[in-house]
Design an enzyme around this catalytic site. Structure first.
Site, PDB file in Angstrom:
ATOM      1  N   ARG A  96       0.836  -1.213   0.000  1.00 53.02           N
ATOM      2  CA  ARG A  96       0.000   0.000   0.000  1.00 53.02           C
ATOM      3  C   ARG A  96       0.866   1.257   0.000  1.00 53.02           C
ATOM      4  O   ARG A  96       0.522   2.245  -0.645  1.00 53.02           O
ATOM      5  CB  ARG A  96      -0.943  -0.019   1.214  1.00 53.02           C
ATOM      6  N   ASN A 150     -10.485  -4.451   0.009  1.00 50.12           N
ATOM      7  CA  ASN A 150     -10.594  -3.407  -1.004  1.00 50.12           C
ATOM      8  C   ASN A 150      -9.830  -3.749  -2.274  1.00 50.12           C
ATOM      9  O   ASN A 150      -8.893  -4.516  -2.220  1.00 50.12           O
ATOM     10  CB  ASN A 150     -10.013  -2.101  -0.431  1.00 50.12           C
ATOM     11  N   CYS A 172     -18.706  -2.406   2.507  1.00 49.14           N
ATOM     12  CA  CYS A 172     -17.902  -1.211   2.793  1.00 49.14           C
ATOM     13  C   CYS A 172     -18.505  -0.529   4.014  1.00 49.14           C
ATOM     14  O   CYS A 172     -19.708  -0.662   4.281  1.00 49.14           O
ATOM     15  CB  CYS A 172     -17.926  -0.273   1.603  1.00 49.14           C
ATOM     16  N   HIS A 202     -17.456   3.353  -3.107  1.00 47.51           N
ATOM     17  CA  HIS A 202     -16.724   4.623  -3.011  1.00 47.51           C
ATOM     18  C   HIS A 202     -17.135   5.644  -4.073  1.00 47.51           C
ATOM     19  O   HIS A 202     -16.409   6.599  -4.338  1.00 47.51           O
ATOM     20  CB  HIS A 202     -15.206   4.403  -3.019  1.00 47.51           C
ATOM     21  N   TYR A 257     -15.810  10.040  -0.704  1.00 48.74           N
ATOM     22  CA  TYR A 257     -14.829   9.866  -1.783  1.00 48.74           C
ATOM     23  C   TYR A 257     -15.106  10.761  -2.986  1.00 48.74           C
ATOM     24  O   TYR A 257     -14.255  10.914  -3.866  1.00 48.74           O
ATOM     25  CB  TYR A 257     -14.750   8.393  -2.205  1.00 48.74           C
TER      26      TYR A 257
HETATM   27  C1  G6P Z   1     -12.564   3.835   4.740  1.00 49.05           C
HETATM   28  C2  G6P Z   1     -12.986   3.068   3.578  1.00 49.05           C
HETATM   29  C3  G6P Z   1     -12.259   1.846   3.478  1.00 49.05           C
HETATM   30  C4  G6P Z   1     -10.805   2.000   3.655  1.00 49.05           C
HETATM   31  C5  G6P Z   1     -10.492   2.710   4.919  1.00 49.05           C
HETATM   32  C6  G6P Z   1      -9.051   3.090   4.977  1.00 49.05           C
HETATM   33  O1  G6P Z   1     -13.386   4.519   5.357  1.00 49.05           O
HETATM   34  O2  G6P Z   1     -14.339   2.875   3.457  1.00 49.05           O
HETATM   35  O3  G6P Z   1     -12.569   1.184   2.311  1.00 49.05           O
HETATM   36  O4  G6P Z   1     -10.218   0.753   3.768  1.00 49.05           O
HETATM   37  O5  G6P Z   1     -11.273   3.764   5.175  1.00 49.05           O
HETATM   38  O6  G6P Z   1      -8.706   3.338   6.293  1.00 49.05           O
HETATM   39  P1  G6P Z   1      -7.202   3.347   6.770  1.00 49.05           P
HETATM   40  O7  G6P Z   1      -7.268   3.592   8.218  1.00 49.05           O
HETATM   41  O8  G6P Z   1      -6.647   2.001   6.400  1.00 49.05           O
HETATM   42  O9  G6P Z   1      -6.547   4.437   5.983  1.00 49.05           O
END
Ligand code: G6P
Length: 439
Positions: A96, A150, A172, A202, A257
């Site tokens: 990531r 995801n 989600c 999203h 988003y």
């Molecule tokens: C969200 C999304 C998710 C995503 C996450 C990321 O709200 O809906 O799909 O995985 O936030 O969160 P993070 O803490 O991993 O950045």
């Protein structure tokens, strides 16, 4: 007592697992989960052991009859499962970091589910999920797959189109969060409101109606966007920057988003600033994870710590437990999930995955009919769905040209030359997880 249920969670070493365990514990009377198999891979073994021990303590403290198994043998775990949940991350957080860092260093949005990073997350994930589906066909052909890996929408569509497996629900946390937070903003109980969501993961919009049949959407839009200090409903996206006149004109509430599409320049400027000063969101998440796992190591900790709420995915796992509960008991709960379109949204192909409000029955999600969008929403939605289709096809075939089409079509990836450069760099960086491209 009814027969116990067997759940298999792939990516069981995730820091989100305590929320899942808490979700099962609190529903135990309705949903007697007697076996929970947490599965991970060798690289996730240490995390699996730490969070697995914590899961065992939680179950023991709650006094429920549930055996927690930890294993690296996915096939052993899948045998006769009733539900399989997927919360895996191919390449772990290091992958990531690259998804975010490489586009950002070329001046593009660097995000885990949107833009170039989101496309590459799909490329790495789709083949692994399709492999899991093949194992399920053999080892637990009656099980449901509840996916929250995801990009959840693309993963669901890949299973439907290429996995030939209908028993899949994509999940989600954005709609769940919206229901909780927005009911509060309207001063209502969420059970007194009906949220109708439509779109794709999203990238969806929703309306809100109260129990008297009154449409409350415009009122909420005013509360959320009609003031200067509008706040986002998720931890990983900062403030809502949307332009008031534009949102007012939609008469539907956009998801957080949309900031990326409606206000790309501002989001990019914020991301670049953050990147310069603090690094990527993935690096921040790595720190939060480190702290969480330090807490999970504490042999006296037997409940979900509040620090988990710092992650953007809060409430995901609880929603997953509710879907399982609703399918198992034919509870007919109203929830928003990714499922096959089948004409729910007339602007998109029937076989696409869409994220829509559904009744979750014993036979799976049944969408509320939506119909068609106004041009305000339709244009972007159709572009993004086509982009998703191409990405999924590229993930399955490893075809360079198809991937380049997805890249250049994505509104968050600006110019053709930069697109190709970023794409080539990401392909090289993720080589080991993309065998279809490097045959
Ligand atoms: C969200 C999304 C998710 C995503 C996450 C990321 O709200 O809906 O799909 O995985 O936030 O969160 P993070 O803490 O991993 O950045």
């Amino acid at each position: 007592m009814s027969k116990g249920i067997k759940i298999v969670t792939i990516g069981g070493g995730s820091s989100y697992t305590p929320e899942l365990v808490e979700g099962f514990i609190k529903r135990y009377d309705e949903l007697p989960v007697r076996e929970l198999w947490l599965v991970d891979i060798e690289a996730g073994k240490e995390k699996l052991e730490i969070v697995g021990a914590m899961a065992k303590r939680m179950v023991k403290a709650a006094g429920v009859d549930c055996e927690v198994h930890l294993t690296l043998d996915r096939r052993e775990a899948l045998k006769d499962a009733d539900f399989v949940t997927t919360q895996l991350r191919v390449g772990l957080l290091d992958a990531r970091i690259l998804d975010e860092r490489i586009p950002l260093s070329h001046g593009l949005i660097g995000q885990e589910t949107n833009g170039a990073g989101g496309i590459f997350k799909a490329l790495r994930t789709v083949p692994v999920i399709l492999d899991i589906v093949e194992d399920m066909k053999e080892l637990c052909p009656n099980a449901w797959l509840i996916n929250f890996t995801n990009p959840a929408g693309m993963v669901t569509e890949a299973v439907l189109r290429y996995g030939n497996w209908d028993k899949v629900v994509g999940l989600c946390n954005i709609p769940v969060n919206a229901v909780f937070e927005e009911a509060e903003l309207l001063g209502e109980k969420n059970s007194d409101l009906f949220f109708q969501f439509a779109g794709i993961n999203h990238l969806h919009w929703h309306t809100i109606t109260d129990k008297n049949g009154k449409d409350r959407t415009d009122e909420l839009i005013k509360v959320m966007y009609g003031q200067d200090d509008a706040k986002s409903i998720v931890a990983n996206i900062k403030d809502n920057n949307l332009i008031w006149e534009q949102v007012e004109n939609l008469h539907m509430v956009p998801c957080p988003y949309h900031n990326y599409y409606y206000y790309t320049d501002k989001m990019l400027a914020e991301e670049l600033e953050d990147f310069k000063n603090n690094g990527t969101r993935a690096e921040k998440v790595k720190e939060i994870e480190h702290e969480l796992f330090e807490l999970y190591k504490d042999p006296n900790l037997d409940y979900k710590p509040k620090q988990l709420a710092e992650r953007g995915g809060a409430r995901y796992s609880d929603a997953a437990c509710e879907i399982i509960n609703s399918i198992h008991n034919d509870k007919r709960t109203t929830m928003t999930v990714s499922t096959r379109n089948n004409g729910t949204i007339t602007d998109l192909p029937a076989e696409s995955a869409v994220e829509v409000t559904c009744t979750i029955t014993g036979k799976g999600p049944v969408p509320y009919n939506f119909g068609s969008f106004k041009p305000q929403e339709r244009g972007l939605l159709q572009v993004m769905k086509s982009m998703e289709e191409l990405t999924i096809e590229a993930a399955v075939t490893g075809d360079y040209g198809t991937l380049l089409q997805a890249f250049t079509m994505n509104p968050l990836i600006t110019s053709g030359d930069v697109a190709k450069e970023v794409m080539d760099e990401l392909l090289e960086a993720h080589k080991q997880y993309l065998p279809a491209f490097f045959k």
